[in-house]
Structures are given as structure tokens and as C-alpha cells.
Design a protein around this motif. Structure first.
Motif, PDB file in Angstrom:
ATOM      1  N   THR A 102       0.801  -1.232   0.000  1.00  0.00           N
ATOM      2  CA  THR A 102       0.000   0.000   0.000  1.00  0.00           C
ATOM      3  C   THR A 102       0.834   1.282   0.000  1.00  0.00           C
ATOM      4  OG1 THR A 102      -0.128  -0.133   2.420  1.00  0.00           O
ATOM      5  CG2 THR A 102      -1.967  -1.080   1.171  1.00  0.00           C
ATOM      6  N   SER A 103       2.148   1.178   0.157  1.00  0.00           N
ATOM      7  CA  SER A 103       2.963   2.400   0.155  1.00  0.00           C
ATOM      8  C   SER A 103       3.144   2.911  -1.273  1.00  0.00           C
ATOM      9  CB  SER A 103       4.336   2.126   0.776  1.00  0.00           C
ATOM     10  OG  SER A 103       5.077   1.222  -0.022  1.00  0.00           O
ATOM     11  N   ALA A 140      -1.648  -4.766   5.032  1.00  0.00           N
ATOM     12  CA  ALA A 140      -1.247  -3.666   4.146  1.00  0.00           C
ATOM     13  C   ALA A 140       0.268  -3.626   4.140  1.00  0.00           C
ATOM     14  CB  ALA A 140      -1.830  -2.350   4.653  1.00  0.00           C
ATOM     15  N   ALA A 143       3.023  -0.840   5.474  1.00  0.00           N
ATOM     16  CA  ALA A 143       2.036   0.103   6.023  1.00  0.00           C
ATOM     17  C   ALA A 143       2.667   1.331   6.653  1.00  0.00           C
ATOM     18  CB  ALA A 143       1.158  -0.612   7.058  1.00  0.00           C
ATOM     19  N   THR A 146       3.174   4.052   4.284  1.00  0.00           N
ATOM     20  CA  THR A 146       1.965   4.330   3.503  1.00  0.00           C
ATOM     21  C   THR A 146       1.351   5.651   3.948  1.00  0.00           C
ATOM     22  OG1 THR A 146       1.506   1.970   3.173  1.00  0.00           O
ATOM     23  CG2 THR A 146      -0.371   3.469   3.010  1.00  0.00           C
ATOM     24  N   LEU A 151      -4.146   4.694   4.033  1.00  0.00           N
ATOM     25  CA  LEU A 151      -4.170   3.503   4.886  1.00  0.00           C
ATOM     26  C   LEU A 151      -5.522   3.377   5.587  1.00  0.00           C
ATOM     27  CD1 LEU A 151      -2.492   1.099   5.980  1.00  0.00           C
ATOM     28  CD2 LEU A 151      -1.746   2.583   7.843  1.00  0.00           C
ATOM     29  N   ILE A 168      -0.983  -4.311  10.392  1.00  0.00           N
ATOM     30  CA  ILE A 168      -0.235  -3.111  10.008  1.00  0.00           C
ATOM     31  C   ILE A 168       1.255  -3.452  10.123  1.00  0.00           C
ATOM     32  CG2 ILE A 168       0.095  -0.649  10.464  1.00  0.00           C
ATOM     33  CD1 ILE A 168      -2.780  -1.451   9.641  1.00  0.00           C
TER      34      ILE A 168
END
Length: 516
Positions: A102-103, A140, A143, A146, A151, A168
Motif C-alpha cells: 500500500t505504500s 497492508a 504500512a 503508507t 491507509l 499493520i
């Protein structure tokens, strides 16, 4: 009111990914049984789609353990999740654990997708997994690097899709405690449906902060911690299970709002089993389970401990399963005394294993006057770390001296029952023994690391040899261990152990299909 902190053990998945820590199916199964005894809540048994071996390991663990949840890691796509579910479905308490990065850096360079695409992939994956399994965890990846608003958004979406645990991860060990605490607090305050899920954390130790970050997250409201025995894992490793659990246990005055169901008296036993399986020791000053964790050398410290233990010990060795007393056994000791001592040391062996250990104990007792706890542990570890023996050592004879050419004659028995004898010269008796083994096996190795230490004190002490060898320019190192009162024999056994592990891995690799 004190809340349960879920201990999610990923030794068999993330821990095993570290170089030199790979385990076969039987080793993973043995480790899983001990983790159940330790009292962990979740065992992440592997990454099912990565190889037939990993699939089989997850399946066997799922069929065997009864109390812990058994999780399998899957990327956020249907194929991964279907294969994961096939491995997990026989578990009493299965969990599908799916993830996507997700970053910004991961989405741009690794996934090559924009944020909205990632959200849709995550939503679809969780929905699909939830249709197969009641317990779905979403991670994620990366995370802590992110964007926090993004997030919060993706967490809200996957909870709506059916995820009941939100992990996380500090994937690259980048965050620090005060920052991580803020991330967890933000999620708890900004995600409207966060009450429908448990927040989990998975911290790496690149900056040496994995345990500190995990505890900071618990303080902020996380109620699942993902960790490994001895802190093994990718790069600098994961948060160490024993350090987290004992920190919460010793400092109950601060952490009275959470508790775990971990049986701390099984910590040392679990740590020792892992080192015996992998052949990789923990450093002597490792917290909780290191050799020096309860050792006192400075005079002031010794004086203080003798007067009052708590002057320099914040926990007892017994609290983590380290027996403080020593029982010396000898050649006249019987099977019953040996079995009782093994039980006191935390070992539960099968009848077949007891007979093998007893036979080895008697051999050792004939060579040295006294057999100590450390000797027994070495014997049991040697038995437990056995892999398929393509070659076993029958005899070794060495000739060496300041005016003699070092020569070793080795007699090995192949797994088909045939005996092969060969000899070689070398730079010394150990080198000659290694070369003789290579001649018999027809496999060349390059010794990368050689370490020898005394298991106990005294001239008649057992030597423990650990080697790291690269065979056939394979690009990876294999660790082997050997024990004997003769250091050349211990060295040969260690080299042979590494060779057998290499052959086992090489043969298993033939079955591995390409990762999808």
C-alpha cells in the motif's frame, strides 16, 4: 478489564524465509506441535502457493494442531487464495491471510498500479477469501511508509469486505515507537468500522526496534502481535516472541490491561528446538534465551545475586523453562534416571527416540566420567535435527602429526545399505575428513564457516562443531552440526549433516513448481 493479546507466530513462514533457516515438512510439523504446547494463538504455517513443500507443510500443520488458529499467507489474487484454502480447509480453526502493498513506493515500482486499483484488488481478494473462510486477515504491506489517509481508507474497505483482523506491518523496519503508536491511534480514531476488526502488528528489526515498536502498538490499542521464536526472519529478523511476552509478563505493573496465554515455561524449550532444527544458534547475549541471559560474572553482580536474586535478575530462569539445577549422570545411570532428567529438561520423546538417545548416552558415558545436562541437550538436539540420512558415518580413522601427511579414511553407509570406504589427504585431519566425504558423495563443497565449542567443561567434554557449506556452487549455504568427544569425528558428523540437508533440499527442489 484486562484484554487478551493474540500471539501470532510466523516462525514457520516469515522466520523460515531467512537465509539458512529453511525447514522441511517434518521439521515444520515438529515445530508447530511445540508452538501449540507453548500456547501461541495463531500459527502461520507457510505460503501455500510458493511450493509443493510449503503447501504440504501448511496442510500437515492444519491437520495436526487443534488449539491454535492455522493461517496461510496468500497474495491478493484468486489463485493464491484458492490454493491457500485447499491447504487450510482441514484445520479446526483456519485463517486465510491475504496481503497487498500500500505504500507509494511499492505501488509505483513493484505493483505498477494506482491507489484505486490497489483498493479494488484488496476488496475483491478479501470478499473472495471470506466466501471460503470465516476468518480472514488482511495485511497492508509496507504500512508504515503508507500515506496515513490512504491507509485508513483501505482498512475501512477491507473490513467492509469481511476482514476481521487488520495487520499493520512495519515491513522494512522503518518506523520508531512514537510514530507507530500514532499510526495505530489514528486508525482506531479515524476508521469508522474499526470496532469490527482486531488491529495486528508485524514488525521487522532493521533498526533494532521490532519489539519496542510492537509494544508501543499494543499500548496504542493493537491486540494481535506477529512475531517469531528467537526473532528470526527476513534481513535483521522479526519481533522476538519471547522478548514481547516476557516484557509484558515482567512489567505487569504497566501492562495490566493485556494478558497472553503463552506458557512461558516452554519458551526455552521452543527456542532450543528451533536452533536444533535450523542449526543456527542464538547469540550468547540474546535476551531471555541466550546462554548469558542468566549468567553473572562480575564480582559485584555475583555478590548481589547470592544475597538476593532480584538485585540483578528481573525474572527467574525457571520462569522461561531453564532448569537452574544440574543433575550429573554417569555410565551406571539407568534408563529411568535418564528419562526423568529429559522430562525435567522439557523433552518429550517417543519410545524409539528414547532408545536412540539412551544408546548415545551410554556411548558418551563410557567416554567421559560425568554426563551433564548440556551433554544430554546436545544428544537430543542431534537426534531432533536429523534429516534423511543419504549417508551415515560408520567409521573414521585419521593420521596426523608434525611429520605426517594428514590423512583421513572414512567409511559411510548409503541409504540403500551399501558401504563405501575412501580416503583423502588434506591441510589437516579435519580438511582430510571433509575431502574424503566429498570423494564418496561425488559432491564438492566450499566451507564458509567453521565453529567449534565445548558443550561442557573438562578435558573429556563433548565438542560441538557447526559448519556452513556451499555445495556445488549452489549459491546458498547449508548449516550442519555434529557432536563427539573427538573433534575430528564431530567435524565429520557436522559436514555430513550439512551434506544430507543439502541433498534433501536438492531433491525437494525438483518438485517445486514455479511460483504463480
Amino acid at each position: 478489564m484486562s484484554e487478551k493479546l493474540i500471539i501470532f507466530d510466523t516462525t514457520l513462514r516469515d522466520g523460515e524465509q531467512a537465509p539458512g533457516f529453511s525447514m522441511n515438512v517434518e521439521e515444520k510439523l515438529k515445530m508447530a506441535v511445540q508452538l501449540e504446547k507453548l500456547g501461541v494463538d495463531v500459527i502461520e504455517a507457510g505460503f501455500p502457493i510458493s511450493s509443493p513443500g510449503d503447501f504440504e507443510a501448511v496442510k500437515r500443520v492444519a491437520e495436526t494442531v487443534k488449539n491454535p488458529i492455522v493461517a496461510g499467507l496468500c497474495r491478493a489474487n484468486r489463485k493464491d487464495i484458492e490454493v491457500g484454502w485447499d491447504a487450510l480447509k482441514s484445520a479446526k480453526r483456519p485463517r486465510i491471510h491475504t496481503f497487498i502493498a500500500t505504500s507509494d513506493i511499492h505501488m509505483k515500482y513493484k505493483l505498477k498500479k494506482d491507489p484505486e486499483e490497489v483498493i479494488e484488488i484488496a476488496r475483491d481478494a478479501v470478499k473472495f477469501a471470506r466466501n471460503l473462510c470465516d476468518d480472514v486477515e488482511f495485511s497492508a504491506e509496507d504500512a508504515t511508509r503508507t500515506n496515513l489517509d490512504f491507509l485508513c481508507k483501505i482498512v475501512e474497505v477491507v473490513i467492509d469486505a469481511g476482514a476481521s483482523t487488520i495487520n499493520i506491518p512495519d515491513t522494512v523496519g522503518y518506523t520508531v515507537p512514537m510514530e507507530f503508536e500514532k499510526i495505530i491511534s489514528t486508525l482506531l480514531n479515524k476508521v469508522p468500522n474499526i470496532d469490527k476488526a482486531i488491529i495486528s502488528v508485524h514488525c521487522h528489526n532493521d533498526l533494532g526496534l521490532a519489539v519496542a515498536n510492537s509494544i508501543a502498538a499494543v499500548n496504542a490499542g493493537a491486540r494481535q502481535v506477529e512475531c517469531t521464536i528467537n526473532g528470526i526472519g527476513e534481513r535483521a529478523g522479526n519481533a522476538s516472541l519471547e522478548e514481547i511476552v516476557m516484557a509484558l509478563n515482567v512489567r505487569k505493573d504497566i501492562f495490566d490491561f493485556v494478558y497472553t496465554d503463552v506458557n512461558t515455561r516452554e519458551i526455552y524449550r521452543t527456542s532450543k528446538l528451533l536452533t536444533s532444527i535450523t542449526g543456527v544458534e542464538v547469540q550468547p547475549n540474546k535476551a531471555i534465551v541466550g546462554k548469558n541471559a542468566f549468567a553473572h560474572e562480575a564480582g559485584i553482580h555475583q555478590d548481589g545475586v547470592l544475597k538476593e536474586r532480584t538485585t540483578y535478575e528481573i525474572m527467574t530462569p525457571e520462569s522461561v523453562g531453564i532448569p537452574s539445577n544440574k543433575l550429573v549422570l554417569g555410565k551406571h545411570s539407568g534408563r529411568h534416571a535418564l528419562m526423568q532428567r529429559l522430562k525435567d529438561l522439557g523433552y518429550e520423546l517417543s519410545k524409539e527416540e528414547i532408545e536412540i538417545v539412551y544408546s548415545r548416552f551410554k556411548e558418551l558415558a563410557d567416554k567421559k566420567k560425568e554426563v551433564y545436562d548440556e551433554d544430554l541437550e546436545a544428544i537430543v538436539e542431534n537426534q531432533m535435527s536429523r534429516v534423511r540420512e543419504y549417508y551415515s558415518l560408520e567409521n573414521i580413522t585419521v593420521v596426523s602429526g608434525n611429520n605426517a601427511i594428514p590423512t583421513a579414511t572414512i567409511e559411510l553407509v548409503k541409504d540403500d545399505g551399501n558401504t563405501i570406504i575412501d580416503a583423502s589427504i588434506g591441510d589437516g585431519p579435519v580438511d582430510a575428513a571433509f575431502k574424503a566425504i566429498e570423494r564418496i558423495a561425488g559432491i564438492q563443497g566450499r566451507l564458509k564457516k567453521y565453529n567449534i565449542k565445548s558443550v561442557t567443561a573438562g578435558k573429556d567434554a563433548q565438542g560441538e562443531v557447526t559448519v556452513s557449506v556451499e555445495f556445488e556452487k549452489s549459491g546458498f549455504d547449508i548449516t550442519g552440526k555434529g557432536y563427539s568427544t573427538d573433534i575430528v569425528e564431530a567435524s565429520a558428523r557436522a559436514y555430513l549433516h550439512a551434506l544430507n540437508r543439502y541433498l534433501s533440499r536438492k531433491n525437494n527442489k525438483k518438485e517445486i513448481k514455479e511460483t504463480i
